[in-house]
Design an enzyme around this catalytic site. Structure first.
Site, PDB file in Angstrom:
ATOM      1  N   GLN A 126       0.828  -1.203   0.000  1.00 17.82           N
ATOM      2  CA  GLN A 126       0.000   0.000   0.000  1.00 17.82           C
ATOM      3  C   GLN A 126       0.863   1.254   0.000  1.00 17.82           C
ATOM      4  O   GLN A 126       1.719   1.417   0.876  1.00 17.82           O
ATOM      5  CB  GLN A 126      -0.906  -0.004   1.235  1.00 17.82           C
ATOM      6  CG  GLN A 126      -1.835   1.194   1.348  1.00 17.82           C
ATOM      7  CD  GLN A 126      -2.668   1.149   2.615  1.00 17.82           C
ATOM      8  OE1 GLN A 126      -2.235   0.615   3.622  1.00 17.82           O
ATOM      9  NE2 GLN A 126      -3.864   1.703   2.573  1.00 17.82           N
ATOM     10  N   GLU A 244     -10.400  -1.609   5.202  1.00 13.08           N
ATOM     11  CA  GLU A 244      -9.214  -1.824   6.020  1.00 13.08           C
ATOM     12  C   GLU A 244      -9.549  -1.660   7.497  1.00 13.08           C
ATOM     13  O   GLU A 244      -9.125  -2.463   8.336  1.00 13.08           O
ATOM     14  CB  GLU A 244      -8.104  -0.849   5.631  1.00 13.08           C
ATOM     15  CG  GLU A 244      -6.835  -1.036   6.463  1.00 13.08           C
ATOM     16  CD  GLU A 244      -5.788   0.036   6.219  1.00 13.08           C
ATOM     17  OE1 GLU A 244      -4.655  -0.155   6.695  1.00 13.08           O
ATOM     18  OE2 GLU A 244      -6.095   1.050   5.582  1.00 13.08           O
ATOM     19  N   SER A 382      -5.662   7.298  12.336  1.00  9.58           N
ATOM     20  CA  SER A 382      -5.519   7.252  13.790  1.00  9.58           C
ATOM     21  C   SER A 382      -6.882   7.280  14.478  1.00  9.58           C
ATOM     22  O   SER A 382      -7.873   7.779  13.933  1.00  9.58           O
ATOM     23  CB  SER A 382      -4.670   8.436  14.278  1.00  9.58           C
ATOM     24  OG  SER A 382      -5.393   9.646  14.168  1.00  9.58           O
TER      25      SER A 382
END
Length: 399
Positions: A126, A244, A382
């Site tokens: 990625q 993801e 995050s």
């Protein structure tokens, strides 16, 4: 939702258990159990075994070679694989890029790339994060300039997990520097063997080589490797990240980790009694188990919705936040249960040359897992950013 497995689902679980018992190599299982770093050959071996059984792509539609499983079957499979200490299937091609190609890619791209992901011919990594563009991904600066039938790419990506093994990388690149940040980004598929690409290792504190920097210097990428439309890459990137983040929740890993903590806490003594009988430790253990049960139910609902064609929305952010917090709490409980044996270099600090003081069963990977999994609340967006997304959506703002 009925949380009890049906007769058919119980039969499927037994089928999965028998497959893992007979087909999962014992050396791979043991490596996962003790936290040993897996090689590319290790990953490839398990990839081939699953592909040979037709169980490699549980989330893919059967029209593309997927398993055709429902949400409960996928949950059972993940749960049993984690319980048997099966290697984690490398997600970049199978569960991150593939959904993007299936929804936004051209027929040519789907027909070319999807079979190679299944066969293992293409190992993907990625290309998202950059220095200065991690959680604030839209500020990325890697440029791609159209030159005839190619794009010329220059820039840098970082924290590229297992990029040292990859032969392809999917990248976010800036194709319109004058547009608003999110509106000038495109999604490119790049052959890692193209001249001008350099992979530089980033060695972690424990000495392992898991992540990398990837540099692009005048890299020529065929224009047909653009996914979807130019400058629409942010849309595809967000779609990928929802998958993801749901995957990061790691329900199966947390369930297996919780069982390991319980076993360890029954072995370790605290003031003459098993640690699991300590009220403070038992209370923390009970709380994380309750949280995990609730998250597993939520995960099933979101997977079921995805199976009906609905892309996860803020639910994926919710799962990402709660899932990573649970896994880190389990890691911390394991560290506390292991005591002195959880020191990063327990063999030198505790054992020395005395083999009679070998670490108790289950403490081998405690330190490595604790430190490595601190990253869970950072990558994939995050947790602070995810909480902002949830708040904006819940309060009627723009996520």
């Amino acid at each position: 939702m009925d949380l009890n497995y049906s007769t058919e689902e119980l039969a499927f679980r037994e089928q999965v258990r028998e497959f893992l018992k007979t087909q999962l190599p014992k050396d791979l299982s043991e490596s996962v159990r003790i936290g040993r770093t897996l090689s590319k050959d290790d990953h490839d071996r398990w990839h081939r075994i699953l592909h040979g059984r037709g169980w490699l792509a549980p989330t893919w539609p059967d029209t593309y070679g997927g398993c055709g499983w429902n949400a409960v079957q996928r949950h059972i499979f993940e749960e049993e694989c984690c319980r048997a200490h099966a290697p984690r299937v490398v997600p970049f091609g199978l569960t991150m890029l593939a959904p993007v190609l299936q929804k936004f890619g051209s027929d040519v791209q789907r027909n070319h790339f999807l079979p190679k992901i299944l066969s293992g011919e293409h190992w993907w990594c990625q290309g998202y994060s950059e220095p200065g563009a991690g959680s604030d991904l839209a500020s990325l600066r890697t440029r791609a300039v159209r030159d005839g039938d190619h794009y010329v790419v220059n820039g840098q990506k970082t924290w590229t997990t297992l990029g040292q093994y990859a032969n392809w990388i999917f990248c976010l690149v800036r194709t319109d520097p004058n547009a608003k940040q999110q509106e000038g980004i495109s999604f490119l598929l790049i052959d890692m063997d193209t001249p001008g690409i350099e992979v530089r290792p980033i060695i972690l504190l424990d000495g392992t080589h898991e992540v990398n920097e990837v540099w692009f210097t005048d890299v020529h990428v065929p224009a047909e490797n653009l996914v979807g439309e130019e400058n629409k890459g942010w849309t595809y990137a967000k779609y990928l990240l929802t998958h993801e983040r749901t995957n990061i929740a790691g329900v199966g890993f947390s369930q297996a980790g919780l069982e390991a903590v319980k076993r360890l806490a029954r072995q370790q003594m605290h003031r003459g009694r098993p640690l699991i009988e300590n009220p403070h430790f038992a209370a923390r253990l009970a709380q994380v188990e309750i949280d995990l049960m609730a998250m597993a139910t939520t995960n099933l609902r979101i997977i079921a919705a995805a199976a009906e064609g609905h892309a996860p929305g803020i639910e994926s952010s919710m799962l990402k936040v709660k899932g990573t917090e649970i896994r880190q709490e389990i890691n911390d409980l394991a560290r506390r249960a292991a005591g002195a044996y959880a020191l990063p270099f327990a063999s030198e600090a505790v054992i020395g040359d005395n083999s009679a003081l070998a670490p108790p069963e289950g403490t081998e990977a405690v330190a490595a897992q604790y430190f490595n999994n601190r990253k869970l609340s950072i990558f994939g967006g995050s947790n602070e950013i995810q909480k902002n997304i949830i708040a904006k959506a819940a309060l009627g703002g723009r996520a």
